[in-house]
Scaffold this active site. Structure first.
Site, mmCIF file in Angstrom:
data_model
loop_
_atom_site.group_PDB
_atom_site.id
_atom_site.type_symbol
_atom_site.label_atom_id
_atom_site.label_comp_id
_atom_site.label_asym_id
_atom_site.label_seq_id
_atom_site.Cartn_x
_atom_site.Cartn_y
_atom_site.Cartn_z
ATOM 1 N N ASP A 16 7.392 15.596 -0.043
ATOM 2 C CA ASP A 16 5.995 15.462 -0.410
ATOM 3 C C ASP A 16 5.195 16.303 0.580
ATOM 4 O O ASP A 16 5.673 16.632 1.668
ATOM 5 C CB ASP A 16 5.610 13.983 -0.320
ATOM 6 N N ASP A 18 1.020 16.518 1.363
ATOM 7 C CA ASP A 18 -0.043 15.916 2.172
ATOM 8 C C ASP A 18 0.390 14.535 2.671
ATOM 9 O O ASP A 18 0.761 13.670 1.887
ATOM 10 C CB ASP A 18 -1.327 15.796 1.356
#
Length: 284
Positions: A16, A18
């Site tokens: 992932d 952010d």
């Protein structure tokens, strides 16, 4: 905590973005050393995002701006997951009414799809709705019309809002789809993006991997970790973003591993590889 053997089997790490590799516009100090350790261990990686509003080229440029060099094969978006699914499962659907940004529409056209016009005479094979930051009311109405006419329709991601530190609410794909569903009485035929497992199965297919060879790493339990469980991959929760250890304790969805940040995962992977090599060296 999984056994050392589980970490030793990992050949690919899905990251992932952010909250995991950076926060807002700031790269975490441990991100680059972690990626360097993956390369040293011979472990591949893919950057993953639910946000289809930008093209692959846009995201690669964003990573480059933050000091990370990546190839197109190291990036996977919910738009790409939608494209992969449609190509494999619905190859006859070629002309699409695309409710999305120009970047998203260009991504579909690059993959060989034709974009239908906002015209009742231009009948699409299907409707695809994304996080449209350029949303025009007339196009929203046209998408609803085709959905009401029983055209197949798909959503790139389920997010109701997109996180932001600005004083506004960024209405995301899930909320746009809710408007269409309320107007037509029809839910999307399929919603892609985390936690849908197609986000990981597309990466498995692309790199010819088995589920036990992949670790999904993220800071959200209800998307990143839930998707890891849905795809039967190792789920690693980092505490550098949204979720806390208390959130993990209270959640029905349990990560396989909890680490403070990527540096902790790097240590686990490195230790597992050393232990595996040690066993080989001592094998009679």
């Amino acid at each position: 905590m999984p056994a050392t053997a589980a970490f030793a089997r990992i050949r690919h790490v899905v990251l992932d973005m952010d909250g995991t590799i950076y926060k807002g516009g700031t790269l975490f100090p441990w991100t680059r050393p972690f990626l360097e350790s993956l390369a040293r261990l011979g472990i591949g990686h893919t950057f993953l995002t639910n946000n289809p509003s930008k093209s692959s080229a846009d995201y690669l440029a964003h990573l480059e701006h933050m000091g990370l060099t990546a190839t197109p094969e190291q990036l996977y978006t919910s738009a790409q997951a939608t494209i992969d699914y449609l190509k494999i499962n619905h190859p006859a659907l070629r002309r699409l009414f695309l409710l999305g940004t120009p970047s998203m529409i260009a991504e579909f056209e690059k993959a060989g799809y034709e974009a239908a016009a906002d015209d009742p005479a231009d009948v699409p094979d299907a409707v695809v709705v994304g996080f449209d930051m350029t949303l025009a009311y007339a196009r929203l109405c046209r998408a609803a019309w085709w959905v009401s006419q029983a055209r197949p329709w798909f959503a790139t991601n389920p997010d109701r809002v997109c996180p932001t530190d600005r004083p506004t609410v960024l209405v995301d794909c899930g909320s746009i789809c809710a408007a269409i569903q309320t107007a037509t009485g029809r839910a999307p035929d399929r919603v892609f993006g985390k936690p849908d497992p197609s986000m990981l199965t597309g990466i498995l297919r692309r790199h010819r991997l088995q589920t036990a060879e992949v670790a999904m790493v993220g800071d959200r339990i209800y998307t990143d970790i839930a998707m890891a469980g849905n795809a039967a991959c190792l789920g690693v929760l980092v505490l550098s973003g949204e979720a806390t250890r208390q959130d993990a304790d209270a959640s029905a969805v349990k990560p396989d591993v909890i680490v403070e940040n990527l540096a902790g995962l790097g240590e686990l992977l490195d230790a597992a590889r050393q232990a595996s090599c040690g066993k080989l060296n001592h094998h009679p």
